[in-house]
Write an enzyme that holds these catalytic residues in place. Structure first.
Site, PDB file in Angstrom:
ATOM      1  N   TYR A  49       0.792   6.043  -0.386  1.00  0.00           N
ATOM      2  CA  TYR A  49       0.205   7.205  -0.405  1.00  0.00           C
ATOM      3  C   TYR A  49       0.800   7.745  -1.341  1.00  0.00           C
ATOM      4  O   TYR A  49       2.088   7.421  -1.883  1.00  0.00           O
ATOM      5  CB  TYR A  49       0.366   7.925   0.878  1.00  0.00           C
ATOM      6  CG  TYR A  49      -0.495   7.386   1.912  1.00  0.00           C
ATOM      7  CD1 TYR A  49      -1.784   7.386   2.087  1.00  0.00           C
ATOM      8  CD2 TYR A  49      -0.057   6.611   3.131  1.00  0.00           C
ATOM      9  CE1 TYR A  49      -2.538   6.945   3.126  1.00  0.00           C
ATOM     10  CE2 TYR A  49      -0.498   6.315   4.177  1.00  0.00           C
ATOM     11  CZ  TYR A  49      -1.965   6.159   4.132  1.00  0.00           C
ATOM     12  OH  TYR A  49      -2.767   5.708   5.125  1.00  0.00           O
ATOM     13  N   HIS A  72     -11.673   4.265   5.082  1.00  0.00           N
ATOM     14  CA  HIS A  72     -10.511   4.024   5.974  1.00  0.00           C
ATOM     15  C   HIS A  72     -10.937   3.665   7.425  1.00  0.00           C
ATOM     16  O   HIS A  72     -10.432   4.083   8.166  1.00  0.00           O
ATOM     17  CB  HIS A  72      -9.788   5.331   5.920  1.00  0.00           C
ATOM     18  CG  HIS A  72      -8.490   5.377   6.150  1.00  0.00           C
ATOM     19  ND1 HIS A  72      -7.422   5.841   5.144  1.00  0.00           N
ATOM     20  CD2 HIS A  72      -7.359   5.079   6.988  1.00  0.00           C
ATOM     21  CE1 HIS A  72      -6.246   5.597   5.240  1.00  0.00           C
ATOM     22  NE2 HIS A  72      -6.225   5.249   6.458  1.00  0.00           N
ATOM     23  N   LYS A 124      -7.533   2.594  -3.402  1.00  0.00           N
ATOM     24  CA  LYS A 124      -8.294   2.193  -2.185  1.00  0.00           C
ATOM     25  C   LYS A 124      -8.714   3.485  -1.491  1.00  0.00           C
ATOM     26  O   LYS A 124      -7.833   4.707  -1.320  1.00  0.00           O
ATOM     27  CB  LYS A 124      -7.231   1.707  -1.183  1.00  0.00           C
ATOM     28  CG  LYS A 124      -7.801   1.464   0.328  1.00  0.00           C
ATOM     29  CD  LYS A 124      -6.957   0.694   0.935  1.00  0.00           C
ATOM     30  CE  LYS A 124      -7.445   0.474   2.610  1.00  0.00           C
ATOM     31  NZ  LYS A 124      -7.407   1.674   3.252  1.00  0.00           N
ATOM     32  N   GLN A 159       1.089  -1.248  -0.146  1.00  0.00           N
ATOM     33  CA  GLN A 159      -0.036  -0.013   0.041  1.00  0.00           C
ATOM     34  C   GLN A 159       0.915   1.217  -0.124  1.00  0.00           C
ATOM     35  O   GLN A 159       1.717   1.271   0.633  1.00  0.00           O
ATOM     36  CB  GLN A 159      -1.083   0.043   1.286  1.00  0.00           C
ATOM     37  CG  GLN A 159      -1.851   1.295   1.370  1.00  0.00           C
ATOM     38  CD  GLN A 159      -1.104   2.345   2.080  1.00  0.00           C
ATOM     39  OE1 GLN A 159      -0.332   2.047   3.001  1.00  0.00           O
ATOM     40  NE2 GLN A 159      -1.481   3.674   2.074  1.00  0.00           N
ATOM     41  N   GLY A 165      -9.519  -4.607   8.988  1.00  0.00           N
ATOM     42  CA  GLY A 165      -8.261  -3.798   9.287  1.00  0.00           C
ATOM     43  C   GLY A 165      -8.256  -3.944  11.144  1.00  0.00           C
ATOM     44  O   GLY A 165      -7.605  -4.750  11.552  1.00  0.00           O
ATOM     45  N   THR A 196      -3.820   4.465  -1.706  1.00  0.00           N
ATOM     46  CA  THR A 196      -4.780   5.059  -0.865  1.00  0.00           C
ATOM     47  C   THR A 196      -4.931   6.653  -1.208  1.00  0.00           C
ATOM     48  O   THR A 196      -4.020   7.404  -1.237  1.00  0.00           O
ATOM     49  CB  THR A 196      -4.336   4.976   0.834  1.00  0.00           C
ATOM     50  OG1 THR A 196      -4.168   3.485   0.818  1.00  0.00           O
ATOM     51  CG2 THR A 196      -5.425   5.484   1.445  1.00  0.00           C
TER      52      THR A 196
HETATM   53  C1  LIG Z   1      -4.690   1.447  13.328  1.00  0.00           C
HETATM   54  C2  LIG Z   1      -4.997   1.635  11.731  1.00  0.00           C
HETATM   55  C3  LIG Z   1      -4.263   2.079  11.072  1.00  0.00           C
HETATM   56  C4  LIG Z   1      -4.406   2.123   9.493  1.00  0.00           C
HETATM   57  N1  LIG Z   1      -3.491   2.315   8.593  1.00  0.00           N
HETATM   58  C5  LIG Z   1      -3.784   2.738   7.394  1.00  0.00           C
HETATM   59  C6  LIG Z   1      -2.624   2.753   6.368  1.00  0.00           C
HETATM   60  O1  LIG Z   1      -1.297   3.090   6.643  1.00  0.00           O
HETATM   61  N2  LIG Z   1      -2.970   2.983   5.083  1.00  0.00           N
HETATM   62  C7  LIG Z   1      -4.253   2.715   4.686  1.00  0.00           C
HETATM   63  O2  LIG Z   1      -4.519   2.533   3.465  1.00  0.00           O
HETATM   64  N3  LIG Z   1      -5.228   2.374   5.543  1.00  0.00           N
HETATM   65  C8  LIG Z   1      -4.985   2.447   6.675  1.00  0.00           C
HETATM   66  N4  LIG Z   1      -5.997   2.041   7.612  1.00  0.00           N
HETATM   67  C9  LIG Z   1      -7.429   1.618   7.267  1.00  0.00           C
HETATM   68  C10 LIG Z   1      -7.456   0.170   7.013  1.00  0.00           C
HETATM   69  O3  LIG Z   1      -6.472  -0.143   5.638  1.00  0.00           O
HETATM   70  C11 LIG Z   1      -8.972  -0.066   6.618  1.00  0.00           C
HETATM   71  O4  LIG Z   1      -9.365   0.565   5.452  1.00  0.00           O
HETATM   72  C12 LIG Z   1      -9.707  -0.174   7.681  1.00  0.00           C
HETATM   73  O5  LIG Z   1      -9.231  -0.408   8.923  1.00  0.00           O
HETATM   74  C13 LIG Z   1     -11.098  -1.323   7.343  1.00  0.00           C
HETATM   75  O6  LIG Z   1     -11.979  -0.758   8.746  1.00  0.00           O
HETATM   76  P1  LIG Z   1     -12.100  -1.809   9.780  1.00  0.00           P
HETATM   77  O7  LIG Z   1     -11.047  -1.480  10.784  1.00  0.00           O
HETATM   78  O8  LIG Z   1     -13.461  -1.660  10.272  1.00  0.00           O
HETATM   79  O9  LIG Z   1     -11.981  -3.124   9.340  1.00  0.00           O
HETATM   80  C14 LIG Z   1      -5.809   1.795   9.030  1.00  0.00           C
HETATM   81  C15 LIG Z   1      -6.620   1.361   9.977  1.00  0.00           C
HETATM   82  C16 LIG Z   1      -6.248   1.309  11.434  1.00  0.00           C
HETATM   83  C17 LIG Z   1      -7.488   0.815  12.308  1.00  0.00           C
END
Ligand SMILES: Cc1cc2nc3c(=O)[nH]c(=O)nc-3n(C[C@H](O)[C@H](O)[C@H](O)COP(=O)(O)O)c2cc1C
Length: 389
Positions: free
Chosen positions: A139, A285, A261, A137, A339, A165
Site C-alpha cells: 500500500y 478488492h 491493483k 503487494q 482471493g 494497491t
Molecule cells: C480477507 C481478505 C483480505 C484481503 N487483503 C488484501 C490486502 O491486504 N491487500 C490487497 O491488495 N487486497 C486484499 N484483498 C483483496 C484481494 O487481493 C482480491 O482483490 C480479492 O479477494 C479478489 O476477489 P475474490 O475474493 O472474489 O476472489 C483481500 C481480500 C480478502 C478476502
C-alpha cells in the site's frame, strides 16, 4: 501435486463452493465473515459473481483440441496455469501456517503467490519456504520511509514483482466485521467464545499456533506488540494523500515488474501506464472497498483498450470457476487472481486445501478449453464470449 495423505474431505470437494462449505464449518463465524464480507450492502461482491454468470460462452466445435496447454507468462513470471493467489492480509485468522502454506501450495501448483504487506509471517520466512515465484503487494503508506523500507526488503529477498494497491485510500465500512465486533487483535466476546467451541481445530491452532500479527511491520512500529502494530496499520496504511507522483517514485525505486491493483477506469489505466508500470490488476478488492464499484469483468475491456500494449492486464473479483478464467482471458486478461477461494482452501485443509482449490480450477479450465474448441490461452479471443445486447 501432493496427493498422499490428503484429507478425504478435500478429495470429495469437487467445486470451489465445496471448499467454502468446509471453511464455513471449520471457522468461527467472526473469522468466516472476515473473509466472506464486503463493504456496506455488498452490492459489488454480488455484482462480481452476477457479471460472470451473465456472460455466455460461444463454443466452437469440431476443432482438434487433443493437445491442450494452459501455461503462460505473467509479467515475466512463467506459470503452469493462469490462476494466481491474490494478496490477502492476516491469513493467520483462518489457518495456522497461513501465508507459509499458501506459498508452498502456489509453488506446488506452479503459480505465483502475491504476498500482502499485512501478512502474518515475515517476508523472509515466507521466501524461505516458497518453492515457486513470489510477488509482493504494497500500500502507499503515509510515511515514505515505511514503504520504501518494505520495497527494499522485498527486492533483497528476490520477490519478483511489486503490486501496488491503489483502491484503499481509506478503510471501508465492512458491516459484518462491525456487527461482529471483529478487531485486530482478535477479542472474542463470551458469545463468540461459546460459538468458537464448535470449531475445535481452529481453537487448537489459535491457541497453540503463532500469534495473529502484522509480522512485517514490527521493525517499523518499534514494537512487536500487536496493539502497536494494529495502531500503526490504522494510522499509516490508508493514505488519502497518495497520488500518481508516488507511483512514479516507486517506479524509480523498483526495477522489476511493477503492477497497479485496483484500476477500474480507462482514465486511470492511461495515467498509470504513463508512470511506466508493467501491469494492471482490474480489481474492486473483491467488493471490500467501494460498494457500488462495477464488477471487474464488466470493465476489463475498457481497461485493456486504454492500457499500452506492453502493459499486461490481470483481473480479480468473483472468479470461482474455470470458465470464469477463460472468459476473463478471452476478454483480454493475461491471467486472473483469486482471493476468497484459496482462503477457504486454507481454512478447509491448510496447504493441501489451497492445492485442491488450484487443482479444481486447473481441471475446469482444461475442460472449458476443450468444450469451446481452443488448445491454449493464446487462442482465446473476445468472439468466444457473447456480450449482452
Ligand atoms: C480477507 C481478505 C483480505 C484481503 N487483503 C488484501 C490486502 O491486504 N491487500 C490487497 O491488495 N487486497 C486484499 N484483498 C483483496 C484481494 O487481493 C482480491 O482483490 C480479492 O479477494 C479478489 O476477489 P475474490 O475474493 O472474489 O476472489 C483481500 C481480500 C480478502 C478476502
Amino acid at each position: 501435486m501432493r496427493r498422499g495423505g490428503r484429507r478425504p474431505q478435500l478429495e470429495r470437494a469437487v467445486a470451489i463452493s465445496d471448499l467454502r462449505d468446509l471453511a464455513h464449518k471449520r471457522l468461527p463465524r467472526v473469522c468466516f465473515d472476515f473473509v466472506e464480507g464486503g463493504a456496506e450492502d455488498e452490492i459489488t461482491v454480488a455484482a462480481n459473481r452476477r457479471a460472470f454468470e451473465r456472460l455466455p460462452l460461444r463454443p466452437r466445435h469440431l476443432v482438434d483440441v487433443d493437445d491442450r496447454d494452459q501455461s503462460t507468462v505473467v509479467c515475466g513470471t512463467p506459470v503452469k496455469s493462469p490462476v494466481l493467489l491474490a494478496p490477502a492480509g492476516l491469513q493467520r485468522i483462518v489457518s495456522r501456517n497461513a501465508e507459509l502454506d499458501a506459498a508452498r501450495a502456489a509453488g506446488e501448483a506452479g503459480t505465483v503467490y502475491c504476498v500482502p504487506t499485512s501478512a502474518s509471517f515475515p517476508l523472509d520466512e515466507i521466501a524461505a519456504v516458497a518453492t515457486g515465484p513470489l510477488w509482493f503487494q504494497l500500500y502507499l503508506w503515509r510515511s515514505r520511509e515505511v514503504y520504501e523500507g518494505l520495497v527494499q526488503r522485498a527486492a533483497e529477498l528476490n520477490y519478483r514483482a511489486l503490486v501496488v494497491t491503489v483502491d484503499t485510500p481509506v478503510s471501508s465500512k465492512r458491516e459484518r466485521d462491525m456487527r461482529n465486533g471483529f478487531t485486530v487483535p482478535l477479542r472474542l466476546s463470551l458469545k463468540d467464545r461459546i460459538e468458537a467451541l464448535r470449531h475445535p481445530r481452529w481453537i487448537w491452532d489459535y491457541v497453540t499456533g503463532p500469534p495473529i500479527t502484522f509480522a512485517n511491520l514490527a521493525g517499523v512500529a518499534g514494537s512487536d506488540k500487536i496493539e502497536a502494530l494494529a495502531d500503526l496499520v490504522n494510522r499509516e496504511l490508508t493514505n488519502p494523500a497518495a497520488t500518481f507522483a508516488d507511483l512514479e517514485r516507486l517506479r524509480e525505486l523498483w526495477s522489476g515488474p511493477l503492477l497497479v491493483k485496483g484500476t477500474l477506469t480507462a482514465e486511470d489505466a492511461r495515467r498509470a501506464t504513463a508512470c511506466g508500470i508493467d501491469g494492471i490488476v482490474v480489481s474492486n478488492h473483491g467488493g471490500r472497498q467501494l460498494d457500488g464499484a462495477p464488477a471487474s469483468i464488466d470493465v476489463l475491456e475498457e481497461v485493456v483498450a486504454a492500457a499500452d500494449e506492453h502493459v499486461e492486464v490481470l483481473l480479480d473479483g468473483g472468479v470461482r470457476r474455470g470458465s470464469d478464467v477463460v472468459k476473463a482471458i478471452a476478454l483480454g486478461a493475461k491471467a486472473v487472481l483469486i482471493g476468497r477461494p484459496y482462503l477457504w482452501g486454507l481454512a478447509a485443509g491448510d496447504q493441501a486445501g489451497v492445492e485442491r482449490v488450484l487443482e479444481i480450477l486447473r481441471q475446469e479450465i482444461d475442460v472449458c478449453l476443450t468444450l469451446i474448441g481452443r488448445r491454449s490461452l493464446s487462442e482465446l479471443d473476445p468472439s468466444l464470449v457473447r456480450r449482452e445486447l
